[in-house]
Scaffold this active site. Structure first.
Site: not given
Ligand code: FDA
Length: 378
Positions: A172, A176, A255, A286, A311, A359, A361
């Site tokens: 979608r 608004r 990506r 952006r 970005e 994905y 948040d």
């Molecule tokens: P996350 O990726 O944060 O953590 C995973 C960790 O595992 C990393 O620190 C990594 O280094 C580690 N790791 C991976 N492989 C490993 C290995 N082999 N050994 C040791 N460590 C390892 N959310 C929101 O609510 N509002 C927002 O505005 C945004 N904006 C946003 C922008 C962008 C560009 C992204 C990519 C994401 C967002 N998010 C967001 C999402 C937010 O970043 C996300 O919800 C959290 O980071 C999720 O946390 P996780 O712990 O799942 O993953």
């Protein structure tokens, strides 16, 4: 140690905090030199302005248990997120709303008039039969708005002409028919008052939690590596699921983003925190201007300097940071195969954005970690 957590993002830290509070000894490892995963932020060295190192992070949720939980570690400012977009040198409000429509068509349509216009323009294609993203976009909002605000921006995000992208990429496109340009519709929204890193550090601040940075789970020269620990201790793994199984079912596609940070000698560069660039002739998607996330810090931040970050979006190779799942039909088949493999992995639970190839948040990552804790670990 009772529990090893791979990854110190919000998912890993939530599990760590809950486990430590219930008396378990937890070790969290992360391959990066800092905790917090993608939510990590740091103060820019020259200006002291808090920079979201991995792109803008806005906290928002309508989940009362998540809201109650996060408020144990931080208070939130009353920041409300709004995004604008630059199309042909003119700035419009997003998400597409009556303000965007009236500015674009140089009109003063009422909500009903605007609805009728968009409906008529969208009649060019049937959304259910759209053969690609372009046809779907036109079927949802009509060609003029699609071509101005969606086509080139999407092409930049995917490095692919939307005619060559599957229609399912968008389900979608919200329009608004009023002037509300609040980006999120959630009950609670704000930014952590003392910054993301202070919040993340408070979650890890417990005598039962040990954090080891610069530690890759797949590096066999480190004591807490996969070979040495699987089957020996309970593990919560939040890294990429395909990497865990050494890509046995193929690499899942992601990506990634490239960021270009710059300190400028102006007090205010764009007047707002996030400005999108809708057109093809601007290579970035952006620009973030971080001081606008915290207007309440105006007396602490310099009046004559600002930090911006451009970005750029592209497909990730294996060495890049994975940010957004591409989710092709092959990826979905691969993910199902990895889920089967994961079931056979003794005492290892897979969670978070990378571990589940979704994905999420921040509030979703925290909510899903609280569920995993309550249902599978507590
Ligand atoms: P996350 O990726 O944060 O953590 C995973 C960790 O595992 C990393 O620190 C990594 O280094 C580690 N790791 C991976 N492989 C490993 C290995 N082999 N050994 C040791 N460590 C390892 N959310 C929101 O609510 N509002 C927002 O505005 C945004 N904006 C946003 C922008 C962008 C560009 C992204 C990519 C994401 C967002 N998010 C967001 C999402 C937010 O970043 C996300 O919800 C959290 O980071 C999720 O946390 P996780 O712990 O799942 O993953």
């Amino acid at each position: 140690m009772d529990l090893l957590i791979v990854g110190s993002g919000f998912f890993g830290l939530t599990i760590a905090e809950r486990a430590a509070a219930s008396g378990r000894k937890v070790t969290v490892i992360d391959r990066r030199p800092h905790i917090g995963g993608n939510a990590y932020s740091e103060d820019d060295a020259t200006t002291g302005i808090e920079v979201h190192k991995y792109g803008a992070h806005l906290f928002h949720t309508s989940n009362p248990s998540v809201w109650e939980y996060v408020n144990r570690f931080t208070t939130f400012t009353n920041y409300v997120h709004r995004v604008y977009t630059n199309h042909k040198g003119v700035v419009f409000p997003l998400p597409i709303n009556l303000g965007t429509i009236n500015q674009f068509f140089r009109a003063a349509y009422t909500p009903d008039e605007a609805r009728a216009l968009v409906h008529e323009q969208a009649g060019e294609f049937d959304a259910k039969e759209a053969a690609n993203l372009e046809e779907k976009g036109i079927a949802l909002i009509g060609r003029p708005l699609y071509e101005a605000f969606i086509r080139d921006y999407t092409a930049k995000q995917w490095q692919t002409d939307p005619k060559d992208l599957p229609a399912e990429v968008i389900s979608r496109l919200p329009v608004r028919y009023n002037y509300d340009n609040r980006y999120f519709n959630d009950t609670w929204e704000g930014l952590p008052t003392d910054g993301y890193t202070a919040w993340l550090e408070r979650m890890a601040d417990h005598p039962n939690i040990e954090v080891q940075l610069d530690t890759d789970f797949f590096d066999e020269s480190q004591p807490l590596n996969k070979k040495a620990t699987v089957g020996q201790v309970q593990i919560v793994y939040t890294g990429p699921v395909d990497r865990y199984f050494d890509y046995a079912e193929g690499a899942l596609s992601w990506r990634t983003l490239d960021f270009e940070r710059e300190v400028l000698d102006v007090g205010d560069f764009q007047g707002t925190s996030v400005m999108n660039y809708a057109d093809a002739d601007v290579p970035y998607t952006r620009i973030h201007e971080f001081k606008h996330f915290h207007p309440e810090r105006a007396d602490r931040y310099p009046g004559d300097k600002t930090v911006i970050m451009r970005e750029f979006s592209r497909f990730a190779s294996r060495d890049d940071e994975p940010y957004y799942p591409v989710n092709t039909p092959e990826d979905r088949a691969g993910l199902l195969a990895y889920r089967e493999l994961a079931k056979g992995e003794k005492d290892v639970l897979f969670g978070g954005r990378l571990g589940t190839y979704q994905y999420l948040d921040m509030h979703m990552a925290i909510g899903s970690a609280l569920s995993m804790w309550n249902n599978q670990l507590a």
